[in-house]
Design a protein around this motif. Structure first.
Motif, mmCIF file in Angstrom:
data_model
loop_
_atom_site.group_PDB
_atom_site.id
_atom_site.type_symbol
_atom_site.label_atom_id
_atom_site.label_comp_id
_atom_site.label_asym_id
_atom_site.label_seq_id
_atom_site.Cartn_x
_atom_site.Cartn_y
_atom_site.Cartn_z
ATOM 1 N N VAL A 59 48.344 16.360 27.859
ATOM 2 C CA VAL A 59 48.791 16.911 26.575
ATOM 3 C C VAL A 59 49.659 18.149 26.803
ATOM 4 C CG1 VAL A 59 48.034 17.993 24.418
ATOM 5 C CG2 VAL A 59 46.837 15.967 25.280
ATOM 6 N N LEU A 60 49.215 19.035 27.688
ATOM 7 C CA LEU A 60 49.994 20.223 28.022
ATOM 8 C C LEU A 60 51.378 19.831 28.540
ATOM 9 C CD1 LEU A 60 50.179 23.365 28.685
ATOM 10 C CD2 LEU A 60 49.433 22.687 30.972
ATOM 11 N N ALA A 61 51.407 18.926 29.499
ATOM 12 C CA ALA A 61 52.673 18.512 30.111
ATOM 13 C C ALA A 61 53.571 17.809 29.102
ATOM 14 C CB ALA A 61 52.397 17.613 31.311
ATOM 15 N N ALA A 62 52.997 16.958 28.264
ATOM 16 C CA ALA A 62 53.800 16.275 27.242
ATOM 17 C C ALA A 62 54.439 17.292 26.306
ATOM 18 C CB ALA A 62 52.938 15.290 26.461
ATOM 19 N N GLY A 63 53.697 18.322 25.953
ATOM 20 C CA GLY A 63 54.243 19.374 25.097
ATOM 21 C C GLY A 63 55.369 20.143 25.764
ATOM 22 N N GLU A 64 55.174 20.491 27.030
ATOM 23 C CA GLU A 64 56.230 21.196 27.764
ATOM 24 C C GLU A 64 57.487 20.344 27.870
ATOM 25 O OE1 GLU A 64 53.476 23.829 30.862
ATOM 26 O OE2 GLU A 64 54.376 21.947 31.543
ATOM 27 N N MET A 65 57.288 19.086 28.199
ATOM 28 C CA MET A 65 58.423 18.190 28.408
ATOM 29 C C MET A 65 59.188 17.951 27.107
ATOM 30 S SD MET A 65 58.327 14.610 30.445
ATOM 31 C CE MET A 65 59.793 13.699 30.848
ATOM 32 N N VAL A 66 58.466 17.718 26.023
ATOM 33 C CA VAL A 66 59.144 17.448 24.750
ATOM 34 C C VAL A 66 59.857 18.704 24.251
ATOM 35 C CG1 VAL A 66 57.243 17.911 23.111
ATOM 36 C CG2 VAL A 66 58.954 16.172 22.583
ATOM 37 N N ASP A 67 59.319 19.882 24.519
ATOM 38 C CA ASP A 67 60.010 21.120 24.130
ATOM 39 C C ASP A 67 61.330 21.252 24.888
ATOM 40 O OD1 ASP A 67 57.981 21.813 22.372
ATOM 41 O OD2 ASP A 67 57.079 23.310 23.713
ATOM 42 N N LEU A 68 61.302 20.930 26.172
ATOM 43 C CA LEU A 68 62.509 20.995 26.992
ATOM 44 C C LEU A 68 63.553 19.992 26.501
ATOM 45 C CD1 LEU A 68 63.680 22.331 29.608
ATOM 46 C CD2 LEU A 68 62.772 20.369 30.845
ATOM 47 N N ILE A 69 63.115 18.783 26.201
ATOM 48 C CA ILE A 69 64.029 17.748 25.710
ATOM 49 C C ILE A 69 64.584 18.129 24.342
ATOM 50 C CG2 ILE A 69 64.168 15.355 24.912
ATOM 51 C CD1 ILE A 69 62.174 14.662 27.198
ATOM 52 N N GLN A 111 40.770 10.292 21.868
ATOM 53 C CA GLN A 111 40.064 11.437 22.434
ATOM 54 C C GLN A 111 40.914 12.713 22.442
ATOM 55 O OE1 GLN A 111 36.797 11.153 23.394
ATOM 56 N NE2 GLN A 111 36.986 9.089 22.586
ATOM 57 N N VAL A 112 42.160 12.613 21.983
ATOM 58 C CA VAL A 112 43.075 13.748 22.041
ATOM 59 C C VAL A 112 43.048 14.496 20.715
ATOM 60 C CG1 VAL A 112 45.494 14.432 22.333
ATOM 61 C CG2 VAL A 112 44.544 12.579 23.715
ATOM 62 N N ALA A 113 42.758 15.784 20.794
ATOM 63 C CA ALA A 113 42.692 16.605 19.581
ATOM 64 C C ALA A 113 44.081 16.880 19.013
ATOM 65 C CB ALA A 113 41.971 17.920 19.872
ATOM 66 N N ASP A 114 45.055 17.085 19.883
ATOM 67 C CA ASP A 114 46.406 17.435 19.452
ATOM 68 C C ASP A 114 47.387 16.331 19.855
ATOM 69 O OD1 ASP A 114 48.755 18.641 18.674
ATOM 70 O OD2 ASP A 114 48.737 20.160 20.249
ATOM 71 N N LEU A 115 47.677 15.457 18.903
ATOM 72 C CA LEU A 115 48.603 14.350 19.167
ATOM 73 C C LEU A 115 50.059 14.756 18.990
ATOM 74 C CD1 LEU A 115 46.768 11.393 17.398
ATOM 75 C CD2 LEU A 115 46.997 11.775 19.843
ATOM 76 N N ALA A 116 50.322 15.970 18.529
ATOM 77 C CA ALA A 116 51.682 16.406 18.204
ATOM 78 C C ALA A 116 52.687 16.183 19.336
ATOM 79 C CB ALA A 116 51.681 17.864 17.751
ATOM 80 N N PRO A 117 52.367 16.534 20.595
ATOM 81 C CA PRO A 117 53.376 16.318 21.643
ATOM 82 C C PRO A 117 53.772 14.847 21.806
ATOM 83 C CG PRO A 117 51.655 17.777 22.439
ATOM 84 C CD PRO A 117 51.199 17.226 21.116
ATOM 85 N N PHE A 118 52.805 13.954 21.675
ATOM 86 C CA PHE A 118 53.090 12.530 21.837
ATOM 87 C C PHE A 118 53.906 12.010 20.652
ATOM 88 C CE2 PHE A 118 49.127 13.342 24.154
ATOM 89 C CZ PHE A 118 49.522 12.955 25.423
ATOM 90 N N LEU A 119 53.535 12.423 19.451
ATOM 91 C CA LEU A 119 54.270 11.999 18.261
ATOM 92 C C LEU A 119 55.692 12.561 18.276
ATOM 93 C CD1 LEU A 119 51.464 12.524 15.595
ATOM 94 C CD2 LEU A 119 52.199 10.371 16.630
ATOM 95 N N ARG A 120 55.824 13.800 18.682
ATOM 96 C CA ARG A 120 57.142 14.441 18.731
ATOM 97 C C ARG A 120 58.050 13.769 19.757
ATOM 98 N NH1 ARG A 120 58.417 20.332 20.422
ATOM 99 N NH2 ARG A 120 60.496 20.523 19.570
ATOM 100 N N THR A 121 57.474 13.334 20.875
ATOM 101 C CA THR A 121 58.258 12.628 21.884
ATOM 102 C C THR A 121 58.853 11.346 21.301
ATOM 103 O OG1 THR A 121 56.931 13.523 23.686
ATOM 104 C CG2 THR A 121 58.161 11.520 24.154
ATOM 105 N N GLY A 122 58.031 10.597 20.578
ATOM 106 C CA GLY A 122 58.516 9.377 19.932
ATOM 107 C C GLY A 122 59.605 9.667 18.912
ATOM 108 N N GLU A 123 59.383 10.698 18.091
ATOM 109 C CA GLU A 123 60.365 11.062 17.068
ATOM 110 C C GLU A 123 61.694 11.461 17.703
ATOM 111 O OE1 GLU A 123 58.367 14.199 15.001
ATOM 112 O OE2 GLU A 123 57.007 12.816 13.968
#
Length: 194
Positions: A59-69, A111-123
């Motif tokens: 989740v941390l890495a997905a958030g970092e990566m999507v912010d960079l993208i 099991q993930v409390a914060d789905l935002a990084p994954f949803l944002r990546t798709g968007e």
């Protein structure tokens, strides 16, 4: 290091750093406990188990990566957005190999409390592809093509898999150009497939 300073976030960040050093699959609770100078049990009041820890790193890495993208593609469209997206993806994957591996791991989204990084990546991905005017199922097929191309290229590059004298960056640029041409002239799915 004092136990009082331990938090789930601090442990997760340390695990992400360790993943970049030794590989995501080599991150263990014991290794982190040694890093913090505590017993394994001290970490279990902050993370449930190794699976929970690895999910937190993903989740941390997905958030970092999507912010960079997101920062890279802001204000761009078409080929420029595609190249910026791909470049940010590649940069993150090569700079943070353990974190990147975490983003590729299977995560139980229930099991993930914060789905935002994954949803944002798709968007972001679907948004970047809007310029190519693709509809389903072509849109999903295009997303899968891009992901597999970016992942395959960066994985091979990180492993030293490109031994030819041709400049790796030049090949990357040519691959992005080819993807742009393909997306522009996408073979549309038949009506039966829609």
């Amino acid at each position: 290091m004092a136990r009082a300073g331990l938090t789930a976030e601090r442990i997760t960040r340390a695990a992400a750093d360790l993943a970049d050093e030794v590989g995501f699959d080599n991150v263990t609770v014991s290794a982190l406990a040694r890093h913090f100078g505590v017993k394994d049990a001290s970490l279990y009041s902050h993370v449930k188990n190794l699976r929970d820890l690895r999910t937190r790193v993903a989740v941390l890495a997905a958030g970092e990566m999507v912010d960079l993208i997101a920062a890279a593609v802001a204000g761009r469209s078409g080929k420029d957005a595609l190249a910026a997206f791909a470049g940010a993806y590649r940069s993150y994957a090569l700079r943070h190999p353990g974190r990147y591996a975490a983003t590729q791991s299977k995560v139980d989204l229930a099991q993930v409390a914060d789905l935002a990084p994954f949803l944002r990546t798709g968007e972001l991905t679907y948004g970047m592809l809007r310029a190519y005017d693709l509809a389903e199922p072509d849109l999903t097929d295009a997303v899968r093509l891009l992901r597999s191309t970016f992942h395959g290229y960066t994985s091979l590059e990180a492993a030293g898999g490109f031994q030819h004298s041709r400049d790796v960056d030049a090949s990357w640029d040519q691959a992005i150009e080819a993807l742009h041409v393909l997306l522009t002239h996408w073979p549309r799915a038949s009506k039966e497939e829609r």
